[in-house]
Design a protein around this motif. Structure first.
Motif, PDB file in Angstrom:
ATOM      1  N   HIS A 212       1.027  -1.288  -0.076  1.00 50.16           N
ATOM      2  CA  HIS A 212      -0.143   0.087   0.262  1.00 50.16           C
ATOM      3  C   HIS A 212       0.885   1.398   0.141  1.00 50.16           C
ATOM      4  O   HIS A 212       0.667   2.362  -0.733  1.00 50.16           O
ATOM      5  N   GLY A 268      -2.738 -13.060  -2.933  1.00 49.60           N
ATOM      6  CA  GLY A 268      -2.940 -11.448  -3.521  1.00 49.60           C
ATOM      7  C   GLY A 268      -2.301 -11.309  -4.634  1.00 49.60           C
ATOM      8  O   GLY A 268      -1.852 -10.141  -5.362  1.00 49.60           O
ATOM      9  N   LEU A 301      -4.064  -7.933   4.554  1.00 51.56           N
ATOM     10  CA  LEU A 301      -3.316  -7.507   3.633  1.00 51.56           C
ATOM     11  C   LEU A 301      -1.841  -7.860   3.980  1.00 51.56           C
ATOM     12  O   LEU A 301      -0.944  -8.068   3.312  1.00 51.56           O
ATOM     13  N   ASP A 305       1.395  -9.287   2.226  1.00 58.85           N
ATOM     14  CA  ASP A 305       2.646  -8.615   2.051  1.00 58.85           C
ATOM     15  C   ASP A 305       3.831  -9.073   2.581  1.00 58.85           C
ATOM     16  O   ASP A 305       4.806  -9.366   1.965  1.00 58.85           O
TER      17      ASP A 305
END
Length: 338
Positions: A212, A268, A301, A305
Motif C-alpha cells: 500500500h 494476493g 493484507l 505482504d
C-alpha cells in the motif's frame, strides 16, 4: 565564552575545564581509564572552550574538589587541545582522536577509502598494476581488503597476493604518488557515482515497503518526476517480477519456501503469476497449494505482504549467492540475435 557563565556550562565542558586545570600528568592518568569516544568528546569540548576566566575555573574546581589554590585562567582552542593531547596520549592514539575530531575531511585517504563500496573500489583497482594494488591493499584494514579482493578476478587476485607476500617498505614519494592518483582519478569521481547509486538505494527502500505504501509513494513520484520514478521502478524487484525468472530459478525459489507462505503470497497475486507458479510445480503439489489458498478465506493484507516479501528476499538472497539469475522485464523484452 562569556564571563560568569558557570551556570551555562554543560557537564562535558566542566570536565574539560577541570582536566585542563589539573594539568597534563593528571589528565594522562585519567585518560588512560577512558575509551576513545569519551576522550574525543572531552577533546572537542576543550577545543571549543575559548578563554575561561579564573572565577569560572574556580567554581568548576570547587564543584569537583571543594578546594582551590590560586586558580589560573584556562584557554581552550583546537591547537592547544592538540598540543595538550600530545602530552597525555600516545602518538597513535592522539592522531586517531584528532582525526575523529576533524571528521572525514581531516582523515587520511586510506581512512576515506574504507567508507567506499567494496565493489566500486574493486572495479577501479582491477585496471591498476598488481604491484600497485598490493601497496594499496596493504594500507587498508584486513577486513576491508578482504571484501575488495572478493570482487577482483581470481587470476588478478593471485598476482596481487604474490606481490603482497614479497612487499617491502614503500618509498614515501611512491606512496605519495599513489595517494594523489587515487584522489584525482577515483575519489573525485565518487560524487557522480553516488548520484547514480542514489536511485538504487531508493529502489532498495521501496522494496522493503508494504504494498500500500509503495503504491502510494510511487504514484506520488510519477506525478512529480515521471523519469525518476521509472528509473526507480526499473531497479526494483517485486513479487510480480518473479514471473520473469527462468523455470529452473523459479523452481529453486519455490522449493525454499514453505507451502503455507506460498498460499498467503499467491492469495494476493495476479492470475498470470499464479499460473507461472503452478506450471513450475508438480500437478499434485499445485493442487494442494490451490486447496490451501481456498482454505485461507479472507486474510489480512499485511500477512499477504509479509509472505510476498519473504519470497522476494529469498530470491534476492539466492541471486546474490549466484544460485539463481534474476532477469528484469527489460531483459525479457530485449531483442536476441541467433
Amino acid at each position: 565564552m562569556n564571563k560568569n557563565s558557570y551556570s551555562q556550562l554543560s557537564g562535558i565542558q566542566k570536565t574539560a575545564i577541570f582536566l585542563m586545570a589539573m594539568g597534563e600528568k593528571k589528565t594522562k592518568e585519567i585518560f588512560a581509564q577512558m575509551n576513545n569516544d569519551e576522550i574525543r568528546d572531552i577533546s572537542l569540548a576543550m577545543a571549543s572552550l575559548g578563554e575561561i576566566d579564573t572565577h569560572t575555573v574556580e567554581q568548576v574546581l570547587n564543584e569537583y574538589t571543594n578546594k582551590m589554590n590560586g586558580p589560573a585562567n584556562v584557554v581552550g582552542t583546537f591547537e592547544i587541545t592538540e598540543k595538550f593531547l600530545s602530552q597525555v596520549l600516545s602518538e597513535e592514539r592522539r592522531k586517531e582522536i584528532i582525526g575523529e575530531m576533524q571528521g572525514p575531511a581531516g582523515r587520511t585517504i586510506w581512512d576515506k577509502l574504507q567508507n567506499v563500496n567494496e565493489e566500486v573500489f574493486a572495479n577501479y583497482l582491477k585496471n591498476e598494476y598488481p604491484q600497485t594494488v598490493a601497496v594499496i591493499l596493504a594500507r587498508l584494514s584486513p577486513e576491508y581488503a578482504a571484501k575488495v579482493m572478493a570482487y577482483l578476478p581470481e587470476s588478478f587476485v593471485m598476482d596481487v597476493i604474490m606481490r603482497l607476500l614479497h612487499l617491502e617498505k614503500v618509498q614515501k614519494d611512491i606512496l605519495d604518488e599513489i595517494e594523489q592518483t587515487i584522489k584525482n582519478d577515483f575519489m573525485s569521481s565518487l560524487t557522480m557515482n553516488e548520484n547514480i547509486d542514489a536511485t538504487g538505494r531508493v529502489a532498495d527502500i521501496f522494496n522493503c515497503l508494504d504494498r500500500h505504501t509503495e503504491n502510494k509513494l510511487m504514484t506520488g513520484l510519477f506525478e512529480r518526476n515521471r523519469e525518476v520514478a521509472q528509473n526507480i521502478r526499473a531497479q526494483m524487484f517485486t513479487f510480480e517480477d518473479l514471473i520473469y525468472l527462468d523455470n529452473e530459478s523459479l523452481q529453486k525459489v519455490l522449493r525454499a519456501i514453505e507451502r503455507k507462505k506460498l498460499a498467503y503470497a499467491l492469495k494476493g497475486a495476479s492470475e498470470s503469476l499464479k499460473s507461472v507458479f503452478l506450471q513450475n510445480m508438480s500437478q499434485n503439489a499445485g493442487l494442494m497449494l490451490m486447496e490451501d489458498i481456498d482454505a485461507l478465506g479472507a486474510v489480512r493484507l499485511k500477512d499477504v505482504d509479509a509472505a510476498q516479501s519473504l519470497i522476494v528476499e529469498t530470491a534476492k538472497r539466492m541471486a546474490q549467492n549466484e544460485e539463481i539469475e534474476i532477469r528484469s522485464q527489460t531483459d525479457e523484452n530485449e531483442e536476441m540475435i541467433s
